[in-house]
Design a protein around this motif. Sequence first.
Motif, mmCIF file in Angstrom:
data_model
loop_
_atom_site.group_PDB
_atom_site.id
_atom_site.type_symbol
_atom_site.label_atom_id
_atom_site.label_comp_id
_atom_site.label_asym_id
_atom_site.label_seq_id
_atom_site.Cartn_x
_atom_site.Cartn_y
_atom_site.Cartn_z
ATOM 1 N N UNK A 55 100.644 -69.146 36.157
ATOM 2 C CA UNK A 55 102.027 -69.590 36.340
ATOM 3 C C UNK A 55 102.109 -71.108 36.231
ATOM 4 N N UNK A 56 101.148 -71.805 36.828
ATOM 5 C CA UNK A 56 101.120 -73.273 36.698
ATOM 6 C C UNK A 56 100.997 -73.685 35.241
ATOM 7 N N UNK A 57 100.207 -72.898 34.490
ATOM 8 C CA UNK A 57 100.009 -73.209 33.073
ATOM 9 C C UNK A 57 101.124 -72.656 32.198
ATOM 10 N N UNK A 58 102.139 -72.024 32.813
ATOM 11 C CA UNK A 58 103.286 -71.431 32.125
ATOM 12 C C UNK A 58 102.874 -70.312 31.174
ATOM 13 N N UNK A 59 101.760 -69.643 31.504
ATOM 14 C CA UNK A 59 101.340 -68.469 30.743
ATOM 15 C C UNK A 59 101.793 -67.234 31.537
ATOM 16 N N UNK A 60 103.076 -66.981 31.471
ATOM 17 C CA UNK A 60 103.671 -65.989 32.364
ATOM 18 C C UNK A 60 103.267 -64.553 32.031
ATOM 19 N N UNK A 61 103.045 -64.269 30.754
ATOM 20 C CA UNK A 61 102.624 -62.916 30.394
ATOM 21 C C UNK A 61 101.278 -62.586 31.031
ATOM 22 N N UNK A 62 100.360 -63.544 30.986
ATOM 23 C CA UNK A 62 99.043 -63.326 31.610
ATOM 24 C C UNK A 62 99.169 -63.216 33.123
ATOM 25 N N UNK A 63 100.073 -63.991 33.691
ATOM 26 C CA UNK A 63 100.291 -63.907 35.144
ATOM 27 C C UNK A 63 100.785 -62.513 35.524
ATOM 28 N N UNK A 64 101.718 -61.979 34.730
ATOM 29 C CA UNK A 64 102.225 -60.624 34.985
ATOM 30 C C UNK A 64 101.092 -59.611 34.870
ATOM 31 N N UNK A 65 100.231 -59.764 33.866
ATOM 32 C CA UNK A 65 99.114 -58.833 33.672
ATOM 33 C C UNK A 65 98.193 -58.818 34.886
ATOM 34 N N UNK A 66 97.838 -60.016 35.388
ATOM 35 C CA UNK A 66 96.936 -60.077 36.547
ATOM 36 C C UNK A 66 97.590 -59.503 37.798
ATOM 37 N N UNK A 67 98.831 -59.873 38.027
ATOM 38 C CA UNK A 67 99.523 -59.342 39.203
ATOM 39 C C UNK A 67 99.709 -57.823 39.094
ATOM 40 N N UNK A 68 99.978 -57.343 37.879
ATOM 41 C CA UNK A 68 100.156 -55.900 37.693
ATOM 42 C C UNK A 68 98.859 -55.153 37.994
ATOM 43 N N UNK A 69 97.734 -55.709 37.553
ATOM 44 C CA UNK A 69 96.443 -55.067 37.832
ATOM 45 C C UNK A 69 96.163 -55.049 39.321
ATOM 46 N N UNK A 70 96.429 -56.171 39.991
ATOM 47 C CA UNK A 70 96.231 -56.231 41.444
ATOM 48 C C UNK A 70 97.123 -55.207 42.148
ATOM 49 N N UNK A 71 98.346 -55.074 41.665
ATOM 50 C CA UNK A 71 99.292 -54.121 42.259
ATOM 51 C C UNK A 71 98.834 -52.684 42.022
ATOM 52 N N UNK A 72 98.247 -52.418 40.861
ATOM 53 C CA UNK A 72 97.737 -51.072 40.573
ATOM 54 C C UNK A 72 96.565 -50.720 41.484
ATOM 55 N N UNK A 73 95.767 -51.719 41.842
ATOM 56 C CA UNK A 73 94.632 -51.477 42.735
ATOM 57 C C UNK A 73 95.106 -51.154 44.143
ATOM 58 N N UNK A 74 96.092 -51.915 44.619
ATOM 59 C CA UNK A 74 96.635 -51.681 45.966
ATOM 60 C C UNK A 74 98.106 -52.101 45.969
ATOM 61 N N UNK A 75 98.987 -51.118 45.990
ATOM 62 C CA UNK A 75 100.422 -51.428 45.931
ATOM 63 C C UNK A 75 101.045 -51.605 47.313
ATOM 64 N N UNK A 76 100.208 -51.703 48.332
ATOM 65 C CA UNK A 76 100.721 -51.884 49.695
ATOM 66 C C UNK A 76 100.637 -53.337 50.171
ATOM 67 N N UNK A 77 100.144 -54.219 49.318
ATOM 68 C CA UNK A 77 100.004 -55.624 49.717
ATOM 69 C C UNK A 77 101.279 -56.386 49.374
ATOM 70 N N UNK A 78 101.919 -56.916 50.393
ATOM 71 C CA UNK A 78 103.224 -57.560 50.206
ATOM 72 C C UNK A 78 103.133 -58.770 49.288
ATOM 73 N N UNK A 79 102.091 -59.603 49.480
ATOM 74 C CA UNK A 79 102.030 -60.829 48.668
ATOM 75 C C UNK A 79 101.769 -60.505 47.197
#
Length: 501
Positions: free
Chosen positions: A349-373
């Motif tokens: 996000x700092x580097x303004x590579x938002x697609x990659x940021x979405x990919x990483x966050x999506x993978x983290x969310x797929x691993x555990x979708x109960x984490x609020x942050x």
Amino acid sequence: MSWETLGVYRLLSSIPLVVIIVNLQYEGSEGGANPQEIDQHLKLGTQLLSAGQLADALSHFHAAIDGDPDNYLTYFRRATVYLAMGKSRQALPDLSRVIQLKPDFTQARVQRANVYLKQGKLNDAENDYMEVLRVSPNHEDAKTQLGFIEPIREAVQETDEMMTQGRWNEAIQLLTVAIDKCVWDPSLREKRAQCYMEIGEHFKAINDIKPTTKMRPDNTEAYFRVSKMYYDVGELEDSLTEVRECLKLDPDHKSCFPHYKHAKKLNKLYNSAQNFINEGRYEEAIVKLEAALRLEPEIWAYVLRSKSKICKSYRELKDVPHAIKNCAEVLEMDENNIEALVDRAETYILAEEFERAVEDYQKAHDIDNNLRHVTEGLEKAKRLLKQSQKRDYYKILGVKRNARKREIEKAYRKLAAEWHPDNFRSEEEKKIAEKKFIEIAAAREVLADPEKRQKFDNGEDPLDPEEQQRRQNPWGHQGFHFNPFGPGGGNGFNGFKFHFN
């Protein structure tokens, strides 16, 4: 009833009534001892034993034996206390003394055989059970326990063959059956621990080795082994606890002492790094963590731990290249490391590579979708990606996302002077300049205002009328349109002034 009292009750229930009833009749006293004092110790000791006050009971039985070393019942009662305290090694000499003084005391022989069986001394247990059955052929306890011995022998022999063949799980099953009866046999636990280690069940192996530290006197090797096993799985504090027990027995132990020095130094580096992180002193934290990597570059758990904290520290410093590099190294070691995915996403996000940021966050969310942050981060990254496809105020002013207000104002003044419509002559040029000037002024309004800038950084455009109406006016009132030239007709440019401080 406490667990300790309940354990004593169960133990006493297996002993004939004649033994646990307070025997006020003193037996076999010879010499100068006072029979009344000895009887008083026996009486108090038995009462305390029945109440579960084992240490106090033991002191009275010690005194009774000192007064009369030939009273077999006193030895038996003290052995009963030792067994209730889990001190089988101390109980055995007392039980042997009982049998020596009174060979026909069957219950003492059965108790000794039971201890031998639990210790894995199968031949000794077998001899005692057979002697009991010779005297009392119908003794059910002796018959039952004797029947376990040969199957245990066969299981242990078969286990040895399985281990040489690498049949670890089968060996574990047989050893578990044997340990169920021979609970105080350290050799069986050591074998099962080896099997667990071979199949990667390190904590189960630790749980098998830990009890052996008490089953053998001064078992420094077991303490060292447990400490090393804890160390290898990354449990540094537990490793230090166990190795300190080894050093209590032998301060100069050839294995424990160097391991203690190494583990203590590594632990100190991690504690210092964490303190620096807590204080926001990330550069100093990185120095300590890199030192930890040099000290322990082999064990997976510590390399991962060091690199993970380095990744996070560089992210906090907004050092994009180093953060992405270290986070990527963490994810090469553990592709499902949620915190490394989050740290790298925030760096993207700092580097303004938002697609990659979405990919990483999506993978983290797929691993555990109960984490609020993680959920909130994914939503933010998606908003920023959508926003980047529309209007990006940072790009309009040509500044980075972490630019300070002074840089923003400087960029605004330069661009506003360059694109002011009065600088252009033709109507076509003026229209282009007016559009560009409006974008520049809008960018300055958003980025120079901390509240509006925060909204934009979270993926919300504070100057988008539709978005503002959707977020702030759910009843459908008219939104507003930004106009840097103020109210009124005409071109309005003559009223625009720059203010230089």
